[in-house]
Design a protein around this motif. Structure first.
Motif, short mmCIF file in Angstrom:
data_model
loop_
_atom_site.label_atom_id
_atom_site.label_comp_id
_atom_site.label_asym_id
_atom_site.label_seq_id
_atom_site.Cartn_x
_atom_site.Cartn_y
_atom_site.Cartn_z
N GLY A 9 -12.02 -35.28 41.60
CA GLY A 9 -10.81 -34.66 41.05
C GLY A 9 -9.58 -34.93 41.88
N GLY A 10 -9.52 -36.13 42.48
CA GLY A 10 -8.34 -36.52 43.25
C GLY A 10 -7.30 -37.19 42.37
N PHE A 11 -6.41 -37.97 42.99
CA PHE A 11 -5.33 -38.61 42.24
C PHE A 11 -5.87 -39.54 41.15
CE2 PHE A 11 -3.04 -37.49 46.16
CZ PHE A 11 -1.91 -36.90 45.61
N ALA A 12 -6.86 -40.39 41.49
CA ALA A 12 -7.38 -41.34 40.53
C ALA A 12 -8.15 -40.64 39.42
CB ALA A 12 -8.28 -42.36 41.24
N ALA A 317 -1.60 -42.86 47.44
CA ALA A 317 -1.63 -42.13 46.17
C ALA A 317 -1.11 -42.94 44.98
CB ALA A 317 -0.86 -40.82 46.30
N PRO A 318 0.02 -43.66 45.09
CA PRO A 318 0.50 -44.41 43.92
C PRO A 318 -0.52 -45.42 43.39
CG PRO A 318 2.23 -44.24 45.56
CD PRO A 318 0.99 -43.73 46.22
N ASN A 319 -1.24 -46.08 44.30
CA ASN A 319 -2.24 -47.04 43.85
C ASN A 319 -3.48 -46.36 43.26
OD1 ASN A 319 -0.70 -49.28 44.55
ND2 ASN A 319 -1.52 -49.37 46.62
N ALA A 320 -3.82 -45.19 43.78
CA ALA A 320 -4.93 -44.42 43.20
C ALA A 320 -4.59 -44.01 41.77
CB ALA A 320 -5.22 -43.19 44.06
N ILE A 321 -3.36 -43.59 41.56
CA ILE A 321 -2.93 -43.20 40.21
C ILE A 321 -2.97 -44.40 39.26
CG2 ILE A 321 -0.93 -42.42 38.87
CD1 ILE A 321 -0.19 -40.69 41.33
N ARG A 325 -5.30 -44.83 35.94
CA ARG A 325 -4.67 -45.12 34.64
C ARG A 325 -5.30 -46.36 34.00
NH1 ARG A 325 0.17 -46.77 36.19
NH2 ARG A 325 0.76 -44.61 36.68
N ASN A 326 -5.47 -47.43 34.80
CA ASN A 326 -6.05 -48.66 34.25
C ASN A 326 -7.48 -48.44 33.75
OD1 ASN A 326 -3.68 -49.89 34.91
ND2 ASN A 326 -4.50 -51.21 36.52
N ASN A 353 1.68 -50.56 44.57
CA ASN A 353 2.82 -49.81 45.09
C ASN A 353 2.38 -49.19 46.41
OD1 ASN A 353 4.90 -48.11 45.74
ND2 ASN A 353 4.88 -46.95 43.82
N ASN A 354 2.66 -49.89 47.50
CA ASN A 354 2.17 -49.45 48.81
C ASN A 354 3.12 -48.50 49.53
OD1 ASN A 354 -0.12 -51.04 48.48
ND2 ASN A 354 0.85 -52.83 49.41
#
Length: 411
Positions: A9-12, A317-321, A325-326, A353-354
């Motif tokens: 239940g994290g960002f991804a 976090a941005p890359n996990a999101i 999504r993908n 997005n690093n």
């Protein structure tokens, strides 16, 4: 009926659930398929707030800090019913299309693995016993209590805190601890002085940043009184000192560990290709790469910190999101095919997005990779980034209420 199981239940995991739920709602299929999130906690940990939480003075109660960091999964606005299951996963049985938890087994038609990473200590003798990692809210509260304990034990003396790892997490903890040292000490009516040392095995701190930022941040930390040690290889940790390979020693009263994380053993045991830290090698849609020729069961996707696309994609976090999504969109495309619905889906490229934002102190500045933002302006930007994410996953009222609640972490 397709059973979609999301492990983590994290960002991804949250983003994958949101994308799938919204897609099912738009297709009129919300009653035909089920979405289940399995996590050992009933809440979504807003991990960027863990370091501010761990250095918040104890004039703010543990309950308030916990509430500011932990977002109940049941509060997240998915749009369609999503089952939230609290269980600890012990195995992914991909041959039998099942996730094994301590409470029960969960069969799936689609699986997203997004369980995140956990601290690893690289087999350094004594490190696990004597250091404090930071990956959960319980870790953050334990660090708060230990800092206070050291202040009380040393009274008018000096308490030596050693931070291991000169990446963003180690630098943020160092800056915030020094910046808040007076407030933390005053909250418990102490007189102790906190002396902080920052250790890193590389040639410089903040390897992801530009040379200009590395020099500037090192100068700011040194101005705070932080001792910075680089090019040090730790061989042993006793209950009193950290010893390097060259036999030099640094004494400590407390160690904060931020030098390494790895994926859990349950993920490393999966029959996929693995890269650094045990992460699963995937393509840009989150599909695992499988070594050799073997038969797999139903579709599996891997997202977040347990996945590896390339060294150019950081675990932030941005890359996990994006990974969540993908994976969610790919699952929706498969459902369209099964339901014989029109779909012009094209697998998206993974646009890394690093960027990450971390504090040097609530008054000392903020580093937003790859730039430096001074003082209060940086803190405001950090707060606005937090609000943007909260508005993404919560209703307007709940997002605003939680954002105001988180203010105690940034004072």
């Amino acid at each position: 009926m397709a059973r979609i199981v999301i492990a983590g239940g994290g960002f991804a995991g949250v983003e994958a659930a949101r994308v799938i739920a919204r897609g099912l709602q738009l297709r009129g299929l919300k009653d035909k398929h089920t979405i289940t999130i399995i996590d050992k906690n009933p809440y979504h940990t807003f991990s960027p707030a863990l370091i501010p939480a761990s250095t918040t003075p104890t004039s703010v109660s543990d309950d308030v800090v916990r509430s500011a960091v932990c977002i109940p999964l049941s509060d997240i606005h998915f749009g369609v019913p999503v089952e939230i299951t609290t269980d600890e996963i012990t195995q992914f049985n991909v041959a039998w299309n099942s996730v094994v938890g301590k409470k029960k087994h969960y069969e799936y038609d689609y699986l997203v693995i997004a369980v995140g990473q956990e601290p690893t200590f690289f087999d350094i003798q004594g490190m696990k016993t004597h250091s404090f990692p930071l990956a959960t809210i319980e870790h953050a509260l334990a660090i708060r209590r230990e800092v206070v304990r050291q202040i009380q034990v040393h009274d008018a003396d000096i308490a030596q805190v050693v931070v291991i790892g000169g990446g963003p997490a180690g630098v943020e903890f160092t800056g915030l601890l020094k910046n808040r040292a007076y407030a933390i000490t005053r909250a418990v009516q102490g007189r102790c002085t906190l002396e902080v040392s920052l250790l890193d095995s590389g040639e410089t701190i903040l390897k992801p940043c530009t040379k200009q930022i590395q020099v500037r941040v090192a100068r700011i930390l040194s101005g705070m009184g932080v001792k910075i040690f680089t090019n040090v290889k730790i061989s042993f940790v006793s209950d009193q000192y950290v010893e390097f390979e060259n036999k030099e020693r640094v004494p400590f009263d407390m160690i904060f560990w931020s030098a390494g994380k790895a994926v859990a053993q349950t993920v490393q045991e999966l029959p996929f290709s693995h890269e650094r830290a045990g992460a699963v090698a995937i393509n840009e849609s989150g599909i695992p790469k499988i070594p050799g020729v073997m038969t797999m069961g139903r579709p599996i996707y891997v997202a977040g910190d347990v996945s590896f696309i390339s060294n150019a994609v950081a675990w932030v976090a941005p890359n996990a999101i994006t990974g969540g999504r993908n994976a969610g969109n790919h699952i929706l495309a498969n459902i369209d095919f099964a339901e014989r619905l029109p779909n012009d889906f094209v697998a998206p490229r993974f646009n890394a997005n690093n960027n990450s934002i971390f504090l040097l102190g609530t008054h000392a500045g903020v580093v937003a990779v790859p730039m430096f933002i001074p003082a209060r302006l940086g803190v405001l930007i950090r707060r606005l980034v937090d609000l943007r994410y909260l508005l993404r996953i919560l209703s307007l009222g709940k997002a605003w209420k939680r954002w105001k609640m988180m203010k105690v972490l940034y004072k």
